[in-house]
Design a protein around this motif. Structure first.
Motif, short mmCIF file in Angstrom:
data_model
loop_
_atom_site.label_atom_id
_atom_site.label_comp_id
_atom_site.label_asym_id
_atom_site.label_seq_id
_atom_site.Cartn_x
_atom_site.Cartn_y
_atom_site.Cartn_z
N GLN A 36 -5.34 13.86 -2.83
CA GLN A 36 -5.80 14.34 -4.13
C GLN A 36 -4.84 15.28 -4.83
OE1 GLN A 36 -9.81 15.83 -3.66
NE2 GLN A 36 -10.48 13.98 -2.59
N ALA A 37 -4.03 15.99 -4.09
CA ALA A 37 -3.10 16.94 -4.71
C ALA A 37 -2.14 16.24 -5.65
CB ALA A 37 -2.32 17.69 -3.63
N CYS A 38 -1.74 15.02 -5.31
CA CYS A 38 -0.79 14.27 -6.15
C CYS A 38 -1.47 13.18 -6.97
CB CYS A 38 0.29 13.62 -5.29
SG CYS A 38 1.35 14.80 -4.43
N HIS A 39 -2.48 12.52 -6.39
CA HIS A 39 -3.08 11.34 -7.04
C HIS A 39 -4.46 11.60 -7.64
CE1 HIS A 39 0.19 8.91 -5.43
NE2 HIS A 39 -0.05 9.42 -4.23
N SER A 40 -4.94 12.83 -7.54
CA SER A 40 -6.27 13.21 -8.03
C SER A 40 -7.37 12.51 -7.22
CB SER A 40 -6.42 12.91 -9.52
OG SER A 40 -5.53 13.71 -10.27
N THR A 41 -8.60 12.90 -7.46
CA THR A 41 -9.71 12.39 -6.65
C THR A 41 -9.93 10.90 -6.82
OG1 THR A 41 -11.27 12.98 -8.41
CG2 THR A 41 -10.91 14.60 -6.66
N ASP A 42 -9.61 10.37 -8.02
CA ASP A 42 -9.88 8.95 -8.28
C ASP A 42 -8.62 8.11 -8.35
OD1 ASP A 42 -8.82 9.87 -10.63
OD2 ASP A 42 -10.40 9.06 -11.92
N GLY A 43 -7.48 8.67 -7.97
CA GLY A 43 -6.24 7.89 -7.98
C GLY A 43 -5.50 7.88 -9.31
N ASN A 44 -6.01 8.63 -10.30
CA ASN A 44 -5.33 8.74 -11.58
C ASN A 44 -4.55 10.05 -11.60
OD1 ASN A 44 -6.14 6.47 -13.53
ND2 ASN A 44 -8.10 7.05 -12.64
N SER A 45 -3.28 9.95 -11.27
CA SER A 45 -2.43 11.13 -11.16
C SER A 45 -2.29 11.85 -12.50
CB SER A 45 -1.05 10.72 -10.65
OG SER A 45 -0.14 11.79 -10.76
N GLN A 46 -2.24 13.17 -12.44
CA GLN A 46 -2.05 13.97 -13.64
C GLN A 46 -0.58 14.29 -13.89
OE1 GLN A 46 -4.82 14.78 -15.62
NE2 GLN A 46 -5.69 13.30 -14.17
N VAL A 47 0.28 13.86 -12.97
CA VAL A 47 1.71 14.15 -13.06
C VAL A 47 2.49 12.84 -13.08
CG1 VAL A 47 3.66 15.35 -11.98
CG2 VAL A 47 1.34 16.30 -11.78
N GLY A 48 3.37 12.70 -14.06
CA GLY A 48 4.06 11.44 -14.26
C GLY A 48 4.91 10.95 -13.12
N MET A 49 5.42 11.84 -12.29
CA MET A 49 6.28 11.42 -11.19
C MET A 49 5.49 10.83 -10.02
SD MET A 49 7.39 15.12 -9.55
CE MET A 49 8.26 14.40 -8.16
N TYR A 50 4.16 11.06 -10.01
CA TYR A 50 3.31 10.51 -8.96
C TYR A 50 2.55 9.32 -9.53
CZ TYR A 50 4.21 15.06 -6.83
OH TYR A 50 4.81 16.18 -6.30
N PRO A 51 2.52 8.20 -8.84
CA PRO A 51 1.91 7.00 -9.41
C PRO A 51 0.39 7.06 -9.50
CG PRO A 51 2.49 6.61 -7.13
CD PRO A 51 3.07 7.95 -7.49
N ASN A 52 -0.12 6.39 -10.50
CA ASN A 52 -1.54 6.09 -10.55
C ASN A 52 -1.80 5.00 -9.52
OD1 ASN A 52 -2.30 7.82 -12.67
ND2 ASN A 52 -1.60 6.36 -14.20
N ILE A 53 -2.73 5.22 -8.61
CA ILE A 53 -3.06 4.20 -7.63
C ILE A 53 -4.50 3.70 -7.79
CG2 ILE A 53 -1.33 4.87 -5.93
CD1 ILE A 53 -3.41 6.50 -4.47
N ALA A 54 -5.20 4.24 -8.77
CA ALA A 54 -6.55 3.74 -9.07
C ALA A 54 -6.48 2.30 -9.52
CB ALA A 54 -7.19 4.60 -10.16
N GLY A 55 -7.29 1.45 -8.93
CA GLY A 55 -7.34 0.05 -9.33
C GLY A 55 -6.18 -0.79 -8.84
N GLN A 56 -5.26 -0.20 -8.09
CA GLN A 56 -4.14 -0.98 -7.55
C GLN A 56 -4.68 -1.93 -6.48
OE1 GLN A 56 -1.38 -2.74 -7.68
NE2 GLN A 56 -0.33 -0.84 -8.36
N HIS A 57 -4.05 -3.09 -6.34
CA HIS A 57 -4.50 -4.06 -5.34
C HIS A 57 -4.48 -3.45 -3.95
CE1 HIS A 57 -4.48 -7.04 -8.45
NE2 HIS A 57 -3.18 -6.90 -8.66
N ALA A 58 -5.56 -3.65 -3.21
CA ALA A 58 -5.65 -3.07 -1.87
C ALA A 58 -4.53 -3.57 -0.98
CB ALA A 58 -7.01 -3.40 -1.25
N GLY A 59 -4.22 -4.85 -1.05
CA GLY A 59 -3.16 -5.41 -0.22
C GLY A 59 -1.82 -4.76 -0.47
N TYR A 60 -1.55 -4.44 -1.73
CA TYR A 60 -0.28 -3.80 -2.08
C TYR A 60 -0.24 -2.37 -1.55
CZ TYR A 60 3.70 -2.12 -4.75
OH TYR A 60 4.91 -1.56 -5.10
N ILE A 61 -1.36 -1.65 -1.69
CA ILE A 61 -1.42 -0.29 -1.17
C ILE A 61 -1.18 -0.29 0.34
CG2 ILE A 61 -2.88 1.74 -0.80
CD1 ILE A 61 -4.27 1.10 -3.46
N VAL A 62 -1.81 -1.23 1.03
CA VAL A 62 -1.64 -1.34 2.49
C VAL A 62 -0.17 -1.58 2.83
CG1 VAL A 62 -2.08 -2.82 4.49
CG2 VAL A 62 -3.98 -2.11 3.02
#
Length: 201
Positions: A36-62
């Motif tokens: 959460q420090a980088c990606h926030s609680t829901d995966g929508n990062s508040q800092v541009g250098m850290y990716p948004n991972i909300a809604g990203q394909h599970a297989g890709y995250i794995v």
């Protein structure tokens, strides 16, 4: 003929498919506190250098978390974070973040033309294929092929990753697809397409 190469690779990878996460989203939410420090609680990062991972394909995250854990991909922040994750932890985190909704950005007016050209048509003069051939017209990616969703991603993060692919520092792309493409993009094209995808949906 260059265009044919990318089509053949795309078809082959789609047929091959990618590993699908079989995680528990509820368990993933419980395990997500360090994220959460980088990606926030829901995966929508508040800092541009850290990716948004909300809604990203599970297989890709794995795939990416395992690469970061096992050394196939190196990142000074994420490699240590992934080092002690079990396969089940990774599956659970992937299931949780994949189930979140990404918050879309907008496309700056000054990059609409060039960014749209690169994303939707590529550059035939330099052998750059259209980004949407793999990532889709709306930036939703291709889960079976293992290609990530890009719509709503931070421009700063996209710019950095394209630079890493171009230099060869990042090499998690199958058959060097992204390294070859990024190496052909100009600085202006990278800047424009990175900003363009942030508003795709």
């Amino acid at each position: 003929m260059r265009g044919c190469k990318w089509i053949v690779v795309a078809v082959a990878l789609t047929v091959a498919g990618s590993a699908q996460a079989a995680g528990d989203a509820a368990a993933g939410q419980q395990k997500s506190a360090p994220c959460q420090a980088c990606h926030s609680t829901d995966g929508n990062s508040q800092v541009g250098m850290y990716p948004n991972i909300a809604g990203q394909h599970a297989g890709y995250i794995v795939t990416q978390l395992k690469a970061l854990r096992d050394g196939g991909r190196k990142d000074p922040v994420m490699s240590p974070m992934a080092a002690n994750l079990s396969d089940q932890d990774i599956d659970d985190l992937a299931a949780y973040f994949a189930g979140q909704k990404i918050k879309l950005g907008s496309v700056p007016q000054d990059v609409v033309t060039l960014g749209g050209q690169v994303y939707r048509a590529g550059n035939s003069k330099t052998g750059v294929p259209a980004c949407m051939a793999c990532h889709g017209p709306q930036g939703l990616g291709n889960d079976p092929a293992g290609w990530p969703a890009l719509g709503g991603q931070h421009p700063e993060y996209i710019t950095k990753q394209l630079g890493l692919y171009a230099s060869g520092e990042r090499s998690t792309d199958i058959n060097r697809i992204m390294r070859d493409i990024a190496g052909r993009l100009s600085k202006a094209e990278i800047d424009a397409v990175s900003k363009y995808v942030s508003g795709l949906h």
